[in-house]
Design a protein around this motif. Structure first.
Motif, PDB file in Angstrom:
ATOM      1  N   LEU A  89      10.745 117.298  64.498  1.00 50.47           N
ATOM      2  CA  LEU A  89      10.042 116.407  65.430  1.00 50.47           C
ATOM      3  C   LEU A  89      10.986 115.390  66.069  1.00 50.47           C
ATOM      4  CD1 LEU A  89       6.707 115.717  63.520  1.00 50.47           C
ATOM      5  CD2 LEU A  89       7.057 117.145  65.537  1.00 50.47           C
ATOM      6  N   GLY A  90      11.965 114.909  65.303  1.00 47.87           N
ATOM      7  CA  GLY A  90      12.942 113.978  65.868  1.00 47.87           C
ATOM      8  C   GLY A  90      13.748 114.624  66.985  1.00 47.87           C
ATOM      9  N   GLY A  91      14.215 115.856  66.761  1.00 52.67           N
ATOM     10  CA  GLY A  91      14.959 116.565  67.806  1.00 52.67           C
ATOM     11  C   GLY A  91      14.097 116.863  69.017  1.00 52.67           C
ATOM     12  N   ALA A  92      12.834 117.240  68.782  1.00 51.95           N
ATOM     13  CA  ALA A  92      11.921 117.529  69.898  1.00 51.95           C
ATOM     14  C   ALA A  92      11.651 116.261  70.711  1.00 51.95           C
ATOM     15  CB  ALA A  92      10.625 118.116  69.372  1.00 51.95           C
ATOM     16  N   GLU A  93      11.492 115.133  70.033  1.00 54.54           N
ATOM     17  CA  GLU A  93      11.237 113.880  70.743  1.00 54.54           C
ATOM     18  C   GLU A  93      12.432 113.493  71.593  1.00 54.54           C
ATOM     19  OE1 GLU A  93      10.987 109.784  71.766  1.00 54.54           O
ATOM     20  OE2 GLU A  93      12.467 110.536  70.360  1.00 54.54           O
TER      21      GLU A  93
ATOM     22  N   PHE B 119      15.332 105.233  69.927  1.00 52.28           N
ATOM     23  CA  PHE B 119      15.279 104.935  68.492  1.00 52.28           C
ATOM     24  C   PHE B 119      14.302 105.814  67.704  1.00 52.28           C
ATOM     25  CE2 PHE B 119      16.429 100.774  70.371  1.00 52.28           C
ATOM     26  CZ  PHE B 119      17.714 100.708  69.893  1.00 52.28           C
ATOM     27  N   LEU B 120      13.232 106.278  68.312  1.00 51.55           N
ATOM     28  CA  LEU B 120      12.213 107.012  67.573  1.00 51.55           C
ATOM     29  C   LEU B 120      12.738 108.349  67.059  1.00 51.55           C
ATOM     30  CD1 LEU B 120       9.309 107.072  66.592  1.00 51.55           C
ATOM     31  CD2 LEU B 120       8.691 108.154  68.736  1.00 51.55           C
ATOM     32  N   GLY B 121      13.364 109.137  67.902  1.00 52.89           N
ATOM     33  CA  GLY B 121      13.907 110.425  67.482  1.00 52.89           C
ATOM     34  C   GLY B 121      15.026 110.271  66.474  1.00 52.89           C
ATOM     35  N   LEU B 122      15.848 109.241  66.671  1.00 54.13           N
ATOM     36  CA  LEU B 122      16.930 108.959  65.730  1.00 54.13           C
ATOM     37  C   LEU B 122      16.363 108.646  64.351  1.00 54.13           C
ATOM     38  CD1 LEU B 122      19.940 108.237  65.088  1.00 54.13           C
ATOM     39  CD2 LEU B 122      19.376 105.940  65.820  1.00 54.13           C
ATOM     40  N   LEU B 123      15.352 107.797  64.287  1.00 54.85           N
ATOM     41  CA  LEU B 123      14.758 107.435  63.003  1.00 54.85           C
ATOM     42  C   LEU B 123      14.033 108.613  62.358  1.00 54.85           C
ATOM     43  CD1 LEU B 123      13.423 103.851  63.768  1.00 54.85           C
ATOM     44  CD2 LEU B 123      15.389 104.496  62.375  1.00 54.85           C
TER      45      LEU B 123
ATOM     46  N   LEU C  20      23.994 114.905  63.390  1.00 55.94           N
ATOM     47  CA  LEU C  20      23.478 115.124  64.743  1.00 55.94           C
ATOM     48  C   LEU C  20      22.569 113.981  65.172  1.00 55.94           C
ATOM     49  CD1 LEU C  20      22.663 118.929  64.460  1.00 55.94           C
ATOM     50  CD2 LEU C  20      24.466 117.887  65.856  1.00 55.94           C
ATOM     51  N   SER C  21      21.738 113.496  64.254  1.00 52.73           N
ATOM     52  CA  SER C  21      20.841 112.377  64.571  1.00 52.73           C
ATOM     53  C   SER C  21      21.638 111.138  64.954  1.00 52.73           C
ATOM     54  CB  SER C  21      19.945 112.053  63.371  1.00 52.73           C
ATOM     55  OG  SER C  21      19.110 113.112  63.063  1.00 52.73           O
ATOM     56  N   LEU C  22      22.661 110.847  64.189  1.00 55.94           N
ATOM     57  CA  LEU C  22      23.485 109.683  64.508  1.00 55.94           C
ATOM     58  C   LEU C  22      24.264 109.882  65.800  1.00 55.94           C
ATOM     59  CD1 LEU C  22      24.740 108.787  60.938  1.00 55.94           C
ATOM     60  CD2 LEU C  22      22.984 107.625  62.278  1.00 55.94           C
ATOM     61  N   GLY C  23      24.636 111.116  66.101  1.00 59.35           N
ATOM     62  CA  GLY C  23      25.347 111.405  67.346  1.00 59.35           C
ATOM     63  C   GLY C  23      24.484 111.216  68.575  1.00 59.35           C
ATOM     64  N   THR C  24      23.168 111.369  68.415  1.00 61.88           N
ATOM     65  CA  THR C  24      22.290 111.184  69.574  1.00 61.88           C
ATOM     66  C   THR C  24      22.214 109.731  70.014  1.00 61.88           C
ATOM     67  OG1 THR C  24      20.314 110.952  68.190  1.00 61.88           O
ATOM     68  CG2 THR C  24      20.866 113.170  68.976  1.00 61.88           C
ATOM     69  N   TRP C  25      22.653 108.821  69.175  1.00 63.97           N
ATOM     70  CA  TRP C  25      22.679 107.403  69.565  1.00 63.97           C
ATOM     71  C   TRP C  25      23.525 107.227  70.821  1.00 63.97           C
ATOM     72  CZ3 TRP C  25      20.550 102.833  68.366  1.00 63.97           C
ATOM     73  CH2 TRP C  25      21.214 101.684  68.733  1.00 63.97           C
TER      74      TRP C  25
END
Length: 163
Positions: free
Chosen positions: A41-45, A112-116, A98-103
């Motif tokens: 869901l984070g990646g989709a957001e 911030f929502l997808g990252l969290l 990958l989540s931290l790289g999207t910052w």
């Protein structure tokens, strides 16, 4: 006869419950379900915020490609965590990176929502233990141990002095 027994639902000692809901529960209990779902869901957001028509959204050169590539890989890691739980450690570590790289590459990590969501899902997937018994079973086992210990060792009277 209770309503549950009459409806065909067994009690707590029933070995297998028929139906799709019970099958889904069994499938879900054998994998880091919530971690994989949150990572997906984070990646989709983040992918959805890439399509936002805001003046804040800015893509220049390779950063534009990375803005789509990182969240797509987050979705892939989340799905692989769900369907291949044996490799959950690799997918969760990749997912957090990958989540931290999207910052930097994807509108501050999808605002911030997808990252969290991605970071939380990765942490849940990393911490999941495959053969852990349920809380109810652990609680029941502790109570049985305490009861057995109380039967074996009767308490001393309050006015007696220790030897």
């Amino acid at each position: 006869m209770t309503a549950d027994t009459h409806a065909g639902r067994g009690g707590p000692g029933t070995a297998a419950r028929p139906g799709p809901r019970a099958a889904f529960r069994r499938w879900r209990s054998r994998r880091p379900f919530w971690g994989g779902l949150l990572l997906t869901l984070g990646g989709a957001e983040i992918l959805l915020t890439e399509k936002a028509s805001l003046k804040v959204v800015l893509h220049i050169g390779m950063q534009g490609l990375a803005g789509y590539l990182l969240p797509a890989l987050m979705v892939l890691c989340g799905l692989l965590t769900l369907f291949n739980p044996a490799q959950r450690l690799f997918y969760s570590l990749t997912g957090i990176l990958l989540s931290l790289g999207t910052w930097l590459t994807s509108n501050l990590g999808g605002f911030f929502l997808g990252l969290l969501l991605g970071a939380t899902g990765s942490c849940l997937a990393f911490g999941w233990l495959p053969d852990q018994e349920s809380r109810r079973a652990r609680r029941r086992r502790r109570r049985q141990r305490r009861a057995a210990r109380a039967v074996r060792e009767p308490e001393a009277p309050a006015d007696a002095e220790p030897v």
